[in-house]
Design an enzyme around this catalytic site. Structure first.
Site, PDB file in Angstrom:
ATOM      1  N   VAL A  55       0.819  -1.231   0.000  1.00  0.00           N
ATOM      2  CA  VAL A  55       0.000   0.000   0.000  1.00  0.00           C
ATOM      3  C   VAL A  55       0.847   1.274   0.000  1.00  0.00           C
ATOM      4  O   VAL A  55       0.355   2.343  -0.345  1.00  0.00           O
ATOM      5  CB  VAL A  55      -1.007   0.071   1.186  1.00  0.00           C
ATOM      6  CG1 VAL A  55      -2.103  -0.963   1.061  1.00  0.00           C
ATOM      7  CG2 VAL A  55      -0.297  -0.008   2.524  1.00  0.00           C
ATOM      8  N   TYR A 149       3.594   4.954  15.472  1.00  0.00           N
ATOM      9  CA  TYR A 149       2.276   4.347  15.253  1.00  0.00           C
ATOM     10  C   TYR A 149       1.164   5.323  15.645  1.00  0.00           C
ATOM     11  O   TYR A 149       0.206   5.539  14.908  1.00  0.00           O
ATOM     12  CB  TYR A 149       2.185   3.061  16.080  1.00  0.00           C
ATOM     13  CG  TYR A 149       0.919   2.264  15.878  1.00  0.00           C
ATOM     14  CD1 TYR A 149       0.783   1.435  14.773  1.00  0.00           C
ATOM     15  CD2 TYR A 149      -0.137   2.332  16.792  1.00  0.00           C
ATOM     16  CE1 TYR A 149      -0.381   0.691  14.579  1.00  0.00           C
ATOM     17  CE2 TYR A 149      -1.295   1.598  16.605  1.00  0.00           C
ATOM     18  CZ  TYR A 149      -1.410   0.769  15.498  1.00  0.00           C
ATOM     19  OH  TYR A 149      -2.560   0.041  15.307  1.00  0.00           O
TER      20      TYR A 149
HETATM   21  N1  LIG Z   1      -4.580  -5.509  16.637  1.00  0.00           N
HETATM   22  C1  LIG Z   1      -4.833  -4.396  17.326  1.00  0.00           C
HETATM   23  O1  LIG Z   1      -4.837  -4.393  18.554  1.00  0.00           O
HETATM   24  C2  LIG Z   1      -5.148  -3.109  16.611  1.00  0.00           C
HETATM   25  C3  LIG Z   1      -5.651  -2.045  17.365  1.00  0.00           C
HETATM   26  C4  LIG Z   1      -5.955  -0.858  16.739  1.00  0.00           C
HETATM   27  C5  LIG Z   1      -5.785  -0.745  15.375  1.00  0.00           C
HETATM   28  N2  LIG Z   1      -5.290  -1.778  14.665  1.00  0.00           N
HETATM   29  C6  LIG Z   1      -5.133  -1.604  13.216  1.00  0.00           C
HETATM   30  O2  LIG Z   1      -5.941  -2.540  12.538  1.00  0.00           O
HETATM   31  C7  LIG Z   1      -5.393  -2.810  11.253  1.00  0.00           C
HETATM   32  C8  LIG Z   1      -5.285  -4.309  11.032  1.00  0.00           C
HETATM   33  O3  LIG Z   1      -4.366  -4.829  11.963  1.00  0.00           O
HETATM   34  P1  LIG Z   1      -4.337  -6.335  12.474  1.00  0.00           P
HETATM   35  O4  LIG Z   1      -4.312  -6.266  13.943  1.00  0.00           O
HETATM   36  O5  LIG Z   1      -5.364  -7.143  11.795  1.00  0.00           O
HETATM   37  O6  LIG Z   1      -2.855  -6.718  12.007  1.00  0.00           O
HETATM   38  P2  LIG Z   1      -2.211  -7.960  11.242  1.00  0.00           P
HETATM   39  O7  LIG Z   1      -0.752  -7.775  11.405  1.00  0.00           O
HETATM   40  O8  LIG Z   1      -2.838  -9.239  11.668  1.00  0.00           O
HETATM   41  O9  LIG Z   1      -2.646  -7.707   9.728  1.00  0.00           O
HETATM   42  C9  LIG Z   1      -2.179  -6.627   8.990  1.00  0.00           C
HETATM   43  C10 LIG Z   1      -2.099  -7.035   7.525  1.00  0.00           C
HETATM   44  O10 LIG Z   1      -1.591  -5.910   6.790  1.00  0.00           O
HETATM   45  C11 LIG Z   1      -0.658  -6.391   5.863  1.00  0.00           C
HETATM   46  N3  LIG Z   1       0.284  -5.358   5.487  1.00  0.00           N
HETATM   47  C12 LIG Z   1       1.324  -4.869   6.224  1.00  0.00           C
HETATM   48  N4  LIG Z   1       2.001  -3.978   5.517  1.00  0.00           N
HETATM   49  C13 LIG Z   1       1.388  -3.884   4.312  1.00  0.00           C
HETATM   50  C14 LIG Z   1       1.642  -3.130   3.148  1.00  0.00           C
HETATM   51  N5  LIG Z   1       2.690  -2.309   3.083  1.00  0.00           N
HETATM   52  N6  LIG Z   1       0.828  -3.278   2.091  1.00  0.00           N
HETATM   53  C15 LIG Z   1      -0.216  -4.135   2.126  1.00  0.00           C
HETATM   54  N7  LIG Z   1      -0.504  -4.888   3.208  1.00  0.00           N
HETATM   55  C16 LIG Z   1       0.288  -4.755   4.276  1.00  0.00           C
HETATM   56  C17 LIG Z   1       0.040  -7.535   6.567  1.00  0.00           C
HETATM   57  O11 LIG Z   1       0.714  -8.404   5.648  1.00  0.00           O
HETATM   58  C18 LIG Z   1      -1.115  -8.193   7.275  1.00  0.00           C
HETATM   59  O12 LIG Z   1      -1.732  -9.187   6.462  1.00  0.00           O
HETATM   60  C19 LIG Z   1      -4.059  -2.082  11.206  1.00  0.00           C
HETATM   61  O13 LIG Z   1      -4.227  -0.843  10.552  1.00  0.00           O
HETATM   62  C20 LIG Z   1      -3.748  -1.843  12.669  1.00  0.00           C
HETATM   63  O14 LIG Z   1      -2.904  -0.745  12.879  1.00  0.00           O
HETATM   64  C21 LIG Z   1      -4.960  -2.967  15.242  1.00  0.00           C
END
Ligand SMILES: NC(=O)c1ccc[n+]([C@@H]2O[C@H](COP(=O)([O-])OP(=O)(O)OC[C@H]3O[C@@H](n4cnc5c(N)ncnc54)[C@H](O)[C@@H]3O)[C@@H](O)[C@H]2O)c1
Length: 247
Positions: A55, A149
């Site tokens: 992305v 972050y």
């Molecule tokens: N898990 C939490 O506690 C939490 C809390 C608040 C927000 N978030 C946000 O939720 C979203 C999803 O996170 P998650 O917890 O499911 O994480 P995750 O690590 O399980 O999944 C994230 C996905 O994004 C993909 N990714 C990473 N870099 C990328 C790139 N450059 N281009 C395309 N894809 C890419 C990864 O390969 C992975 O499949 C993120 O934006 C994260 O910041 C997560």
């Protein structure tokens, strides 16, 4: 079915909440363009169009969106979910520029690029929904900081409001979701592996548990569907109450 025939681009689709979104949106009748920088570990349902792209890379995003739109014939939803949270990300005084840049490249620039190449397709439709995944850390300070972050997620909230105002008159709404701590690889691979760190966070959550992927995807499902046709510029906090917890 709440998303019948809606064409939804979901980024970060290979894991965690993005993967869960692919499954739930598919069950609700969506046509899905699943984008990720890596291959999924588990095969997607037949009919989901997976395309590998970073992305943060302008050419890759532009190409992926064109391919997806050609495949399904349009675009209705941009679900900006891809994000990273690096172990080297700490306070500003400790964080190296490389960590800062990498985090902002994926979490903020990634949304800019998907919007840059995706919104013109929504405009052609005369309607659409943009869902940006921010975080509860954009709303409250944290004494155990991950400043790159946090800054990236603050950018997501500010950009969401600007998109809502610019594109609302064209029938396109933009909203953010601020998840609390969710049990996905992003957290479980390092932060929640440490029992003391896990207990520290769990103690702060009034619901007494960490979030599950579907807790967030159901909020996104509402935002993707026509049920949210007058919800624009919102930041939906889905966090088990953690940001409401003074004591
Ligand atoms: N898990 C939490 O506690 C939490 C809390 C608040 C927000 N978030 C946000 O939720 C979203 C999803 O996170 P998650 O917890 O499911 O994480 P995750 O690590 O399980 O999944 C994230 C996905 O994004 C993909 N990714 C990473 N870099 C990328 C790139 N450059 N281009 C395309 N894809 C890419 C990864 O390969 C992975 O499949 C993120 O934006 C994260 O910041 C997560």
């Amino acid at each position: 079915m709440r998303l019948k025939n809606k064409i939804c681009l979901i980024t970060g689709a290979a894991s965690g909440m993005g993967r869960a979104a692919c499954d739930i949106f598919y069950q609700e009748g969506a046509k899905i363009i699943a984008m990720d920088v890596r291959e999924p570990e588990k095969k997607f349902h037949d009919g989901i169009f997976f395309i590998k792209a970073d992305v943060g890379n302008s050419q890759e995003v532009s190409h992926a969106i064109n391919e997806g739109v050609q495949h399904f014939g349009g675009l209705d939803v941009l679900y900006n979910n891809a994000g990273i949270f690096l172990e080297t990300d700490r306070s500003v005084v400790e964080t190296e520029p490389g960590t800062w840049e990498k985090t902002l490249d994926v979490n903020a620039k990634g949304i800019y690029l998907v919007c840059k190449y995706g919104i013109p397709h929504l405009i052609k439709r005369g309607s659409g929904s943009i869902i940006n995944i921010a975080s509860f850390v954009a709303l409250v300070g944290c004494s155990v900081p991950q400043d790159a972050y946090t800054a990236s997620k603050g950018a997501v909230l500010a950009l969401t409001k600007s998109l809502a105002v610019q594109f609302g008159p064209k029938g396109i709404r933009a909203n953010a979701i601020c998840p609390g701590p969710i049990e996905t690889p992003l957290l479980t691979q390092w932060l929640l592996k440490k029992p003391a760190e896990k207990a520290k966070r769990l103690n702060r959550i009034p619901m007494g548990r960490f979030g599950q992927t579907k807790d967030i995807v159901y909020a996104a499902l509402y935002l993707a569907s026509d049920e949210s046709s007058w919800t624009n510029g919102a930041s939906l906090v889905v966090d088990g109450g953690i940001t409401s917890n003074y004591f």
